[in-house]
Design a protein around this motif. Structure first.
Motif, PDB file in Angstrom:
ATOM      1  N   PHE A 219      -5.246   8.680   0.274  1.00  0.00           N
ATOM      2  CA  PHE A 219      -5.425   7.730   1.377  1.00  0.00           C
ATOM      3  C   PHE A 219      -6.847   7.187   1.318  1.00  0.00           C
ATOM      4  O   PHE A 219      -7.780   7.868   0.863  1.00  0.00           O
ATOM      5  CB  PHE A 219      -5.142   8.377   2.744  1.00  0.00           C
ATOM      6  N   THR A 220      -6.999   5.959   1.739  1.00  0.00           N
ATOM      7  CA  THR A 220      -8.300   5.293   1.631  1.00  0.00           C
ATOM      8  C   THR A 220      -9.034   5.200   2.960  1.00  0.00           C
ATOM      9  O   THR A 220     -10.258   5.068   2.983  1.00  0.00           O
ATOM     10  CB  THR A 220      -8.114   3.868   1.079  1.00  0.00           C
ATOM     11  N   MET A 221      -8.313   5.271   4.076  1.00  0.00           N
ATOM     12  CA  MET A 221      -8.970   5.161   5.379  1.00  0.00           C
ATOM     13  C   MET A 221      -9.691   6.467   5.706  1.00  0.00           C
ATOM     14  O   MET A 221      -9.356   7.517   5.135  1.00  0.00           O
ATOM     15  CB  MET A 221      -7.945   4.826   6.466  1.00  0.00           C
ATOM     16  N   PRO A 222     -10.685   6.447   6.564  1.00  0.00           N
ATOM     17  CA  PRO A 222     -11.403   7.676   6.930  1.00  0.00           C
ATOM     18  C   PRO A 222     -10.449   8.741   7.460  1.00  0.00           C
ATOM     19  O   PRO A 222      -9.533   8.445   8.230  1.00  0.00           O
ATOM     20  CB  PRO A 222     -12.383   7.202   8.017  1.00  0.00           C
ATOM     21  N   SER A 223     -10.653   9.974   7.040  1.00  0.00           N
ATOM     22  CA  SER A 223      -9.728  11.056   7.394  1.00  0.00           C
ATOM     23  C   SER A 223      -9.693  11.315   8.890  1.00  0.00           C
ATOM     24  O   SER A 223      -8.645  11.671   9.439  1.00  0.00           O
ATOM     25  CB  SER A 223     -10.129  12.334   6.659  1.00  0.00           C
ATOM     26  N   ASP A 224     -10.841  11.134   9.576  1.00  0.00           N
ATOM     27  CA  ASP A 224     -10.840  11.389  11.017  1.00  0.00           C
ATOM     28  C   ASP A 224      -9.978  10.378  11.758  1.00  0.00           C
ATOM     29  O   ASP A 224      -9.276  10.715  12.718  1.00  0.00           O
ATOM     30  CB  ASP A 224     -12.274  11.386  11.574  1.00  0.00           C
ATOM     31  N   ILE A 225     -10.000   9.123  11.314  1.00  0.00           N
ATOM     32  CA  ILE A 225      -9.170   8.097  11.940  1.00  0.00           C
ATOM     33  C   ILE A 225      -7.695   8.357  11.659  1.00  0.00           C
ATOM     34  O   ILE A 225      -6.834   8.231  12.533  1.00  0.00           O
ATOM     35  CB  ILE A 225      -9.565   6.693  11.438  1.00  0.00           C
TER      36      ILE A 225
END
Length: 300
Positions: A219-225
């Protein structure tokens, strides 16, 4: 004794009431089917959410870099208030539906041995409130139960906003859902679901499950989001399932009540019609006797 005219009115009223009850049975059966189908459709949605959680949990732990919005904040059972959401009905004619869930919820709450000031009870469905208040429980806030399938989504979104506010402003760290769970068109039983804090064993099981292919997706989006979004979807599904199961169970209880009512009406109709036939026969016999007596007098 009742007159023929009175009995005719009673028969007519009973037949009209029977038609209404029959229609309510049909509507209840249709409602059960649509709510049950909506709940069933959540299965694949739930599976997708679990797969997403597996990917993000596995990736962040493998990299040794926990996300900023780590589920640990939702796992801790820190000292705080306990919020209880009890799902009842907004409409009547559903038998012991509200009484059963009230008794179950109260029994489970008493097992927790929570001080009154640490307990916040939220009632969903106005018909539920008198049963809880009669047992000495104060309702902190009440909400209207949706009257249709289309109203569940907006109600769930509203409840999620309230839950966020309760956690931030009222220090409610534990939230339990109590609702009736459907088993068949005519049976259900009370159940509960711990919404918060998250079940640590449940998350661990998701993280440790086997992936179907050799490579875990990236996945490319920030893990927290990402994890925050997935958990919001999990909460949405949990609340939606509770609403759907409760509404399906409510209609199952109503269906049973209408079946009993229909049987009682049929029995009363049989009594009215039997009495009507007997009285009409007596009236005809009396008229014939009067004619015969008059004829004999005229011949004498």
């Amino acid at each position: 004794m009742a007159s023929l005219e009175f009995l005719q009115r009673q028969i007519h009223t009973a037949e009209e009431l029977k038609a209404v009850v029959k229609m309510m049975k049909v509507l209840a059966a249709v409602n059960i089917h649509q709510y049950e189908r909506a709940v069933t459709s959540l299965s694949e949605y739930t599976r997708t959410i679990k797969m997403g959680l597996h990917v993000v949990l596995k990736s962040t732990h493998t990299n040794g870099n926990l996300p900023k919005v780590d589920p640990h904040s939702l796992l801790t059972n820190s000292i705080g208030r306990c919020g209880v959401l009890i799902f009842g009905s907004e409409q009547g004619m559903c038998g012991q539906f509200n009484e059963q869930i009230s008794r179950y919820a109260i029994a489970e709450i008493e097992k927790l041995q929570i001080a009154a000031e640490q307990l916040a009870i939220f009632a969903i469905g106005s018909r539920l409130i008198p049963h809880l208040e009669s047992e000495g429980y104060q309702i902190e806030q009440d909400f209207a139960m949706p009257s249709s399938l289309s109203g569940i989504t907006s109600m769930v979104q509203e409840m999620l906003l309230h839950i966020a506010e309760w956690r931030d402003r009222q220090q409610i760290t534990k939230i339990i859902l109590f609702y009736n769970n459907l088993h068949s068109n005519t049976s259900y039983e009370p159940s509960q679901h711990l919404l918060l804090p998250l079940d640590r064993a449940w998350l661990q099981q998701i993280e440790n499950q086997e992936w179907r292919s050799r490579t875990i997706p990236m996945f490319t989006m920030p893990s927290d989001i990402l994890i925050s979004s997935l958990l919001r979807q999990y909460f949405f599904i949990s609340l939606y399932r509770a609403f759907g199961q409760s509404l399906a169970s409510e209609n199952a209880s109503r269906l049973v009540s209408m079946q009993v009512a229909e049987k009682n009406i049929e029995e009363r109709l049989t009594e009215f019609k039997g009495e009507f036939r007997q009285k009409r026969q007596s009236a005809i016999t009396g008229e014939l006797l009067e004619i015969i007596a008059g004829f004999e007098l005229s011949q004498g």
